[in-house]
Scaffold this motif. Structure first.
Motif, mmCIF file in Angstrom:
data_model
loop_
_atom_site.group_PDB
_atom_site.id
_atom_site.type_symbol
_atom_site.label_atom_id
_atom_site.label_comp_id
_atom_site.label_asym_id
_atom_site.label_seq_id
_atom_site.Cartn_x
_atom_site.Cartn_y
_atom_site.Cartn_z
ATOM 1 N N LEU A 1 0.829 -1.203 0.000
ATOM 2 C CA LEU A 1 0.000 0.000 0.000
ATOM 3 C C LEU A 1 0.866 1.257 0.000
ATOM 4 N N ASP A 2 1.941 1.246 0.781
ATOM 5 C CA ASP A 2 2.828 2.403 0.829
ATOM 6 C C ASP A 2 3.523 2.644 -0.506
ATOM 7 N N ALA A 3 3.717 1.582 -1.289
ATOM 8 C CA ALA A 3 4.340 1.758 -2.604
ATOM 9 C C ALA A 3 3.491 2.656 -3.494
ATOM 10 N N VAL A 4 2.184 2.709 -3.200
ATOM 11 C CA VAL A 4 1.268 3.554 -3.974
ATOM 12 C C VAL A 4 1.056 4.893 -3.277
ATOM 13 N N GLU A 5 0.770 4.854 -1.965
ATOM 14 C CA GLU A 5 0.387 6.065 -1.249
ATOM 15 C C GLU A 5 1.565 6.842 -0.665
ATOM 16 N N VAL B 1 -3.960 10.567 4.676
ATOM 17 C CA VAL B 1 -3.474 10.459 3.293
ATOM 18 C C VAL B 1 -4.484 11.025 2.306
ATOM 19 N N SER B 2 -5.773 10.735 2.544
ATOM 20 C CA SER B 2 -6.812 11.126 1.586
ATOM 21 C C SER B 2 -7.527 12.413 1.945
ATOM 22 N N GLY B 3 -7.415 12.876 3.213
ATOM 23 C CA GLY B 3 -8.219 14.000 3.662
ATOM 24 C C GLY B 3 -9.600 13.506 4.087
ATOM 25 N N SER B 4 -10.436 14.409 4.581
ATOM 26 C CA SER B 4 -11.758 14.005 5.051
ATOM 27 C C SER B 4 -12.708 15.189 4.961
ATOM 28 N N GLY B 5 -13.945 14.945 5.386
ATOM 29 C CA GLY B 5 -14.879 16.042 5.538
ATOM 30 C C GLY B 5 -14.621 16.756 6.850
ATOM 31 N N PRO C 1 -9.923 20.471 6.133
ATOM 32 C CA PRO C 1 -9.640 19.065 6.403
ATOM 33 C C PRO C 1 -8.876 18.359 5.280
ATOM 34 N N SER C 2 -7.805 19.000 4.830
ATOM 35 C CA SER C 2 -6.973 18.409 3.788
ATOM 36 C C SER C 2 -6.016 17.395 4.406
ATOM 37 N N ALA C 3 -5.415 16.557 3.569
ATOM 38 C CA ALA C 3 -4.474 15.552 4.069
ATOM 39 C C ALA C 3 -3.312 16.184 4.832
#
Length: 294
Positions: free
Chosen positions: A62-66, A176-180, A241-243
């Protein structure tokens, strides 16, 4: 061979400053703060670092992508080295617990090690992830109380640290993705409630009125420090609420934890030791600029 800096990044070395305070809080609550607390703190740090190394081994694909910049996907640390380090640190942590607290310490250290590995290998990416991580931190606090017969006296402190950990872990799932806006707003409300409960809760050791007042003042001051630091970072994440904002809030929550732990140590009557534990906050903040704690 990986460099020392690569290994420090793998195990999130600066974040380990948030670990000895768990054991100290448990020891203070159980009225056993002393020489063996240091050995149990070493055990706790080893198990924490083991968990960080196992975490990156489990997340390497997963870390290889994110997060391709992390030590394993970047090629600076091999998967085998990370797994071997995690196993070695786990063994070292259990050995330190046995040497410092004997069988009584192992009755908590062994479930703690199992909980750490279970989180990394199974629970982390499930709905049970925050609760599993909170369990690890709660057991870590109880480890500090094992030299004495009153482990249950450390339960309130264990629940306090576990609650903080639950909020922090829930927040980290969006780093990593952020949220509301709702996620950081909810964790901010939880942090405020936790701080109020810690500042107002009983548990002062009996003694002269002046000593009792000192305990309350130190406890309230350290709790306010924790709430201000972690709360402000979460408030910024609520506004945006950014990453990056969420990741910064998570980092602050890790670094600010010794202030909360110091308040718990002071609640057990050890005001000087509580202040010393909280002194790790500025040191952790400085080290976090060099090696990320998240």
């Amino acid at each position: 061979m990986p460099s020392v800096r690569d290994l420090a990044e793998l195990v999130r070395a600066p974040a380990a400053l948030s670990v000895p305070g768990d054991v100290a809080a448990g020891a203070a609550a159980g009225q056993v703060l002393g020489g063996r607390t240091l050995g149990l703190a070493c055990s706790s740090v080893c198990l924490y670092w083991a968990g960080m190394a196992a975490n990156d081994w489990a997340d390497r694909h997963l870390d290889a992508v994110e997060r391709p910049e992390r030590p394993i996907p970047s090629g600076r640390v091999s998967p085998g080295t990370a797994l071997g380090l995690a196993a070695g640190l786990t063994a070292a942590g259990l050995a330190a617990a046995a040497l410092s607290g004997g069988r009584r310490a192992l009755t908590v250290a062994v479930p703690l090690a199992a909980a750490v590995w279970s989180y990394d290998l199974m629970a982390k990416n499930t709905a049970a992830g925050p609760a599993a991580m909170a369990l690890c931190r709660g057991l870590d606090v109880l480890l500090g109380a094992t030299p004495g017969p009153g482990v249950t006296r450390a339960l309130p402190s264990a629940l306090t640290v576990a609650a903080h950990t639950y909020l922090l872990t829930a927040l980290s799932r969006a780093e990593v993705s952020g949220s509301g806006h709702g996620l950081p707003a909810a964790t901010l409300a939880g942090t405020a409630a936790l701080a109020v409960a810690t500042a107002l809760a009983g548990g002062d050791t009996p003694g002269a009125p002046r000593a009792a007042r000192a305990v309350r003042v130190v406890r309230a001051g350290l709790t306010a420090w924790y709430a201000a630091a972690f709360g402000l970072s979460q408030a910024r994440a609520v506004a945006e609420p950014s990453a990056p904002r969420l990741r910064a809030a998570v980092g602050t929550g890790i670094v600010a934890l010794p202030a909360l732990q110091g308040a718990l140590v002071a609640r057990g009557g050890a005001t000087r030791e509580g202040i010393a534990i909280a002194a790790a906050v500025p040191l952790g903040r400085a080290l976090a600029r060099k090696v990320s704690p998240t």
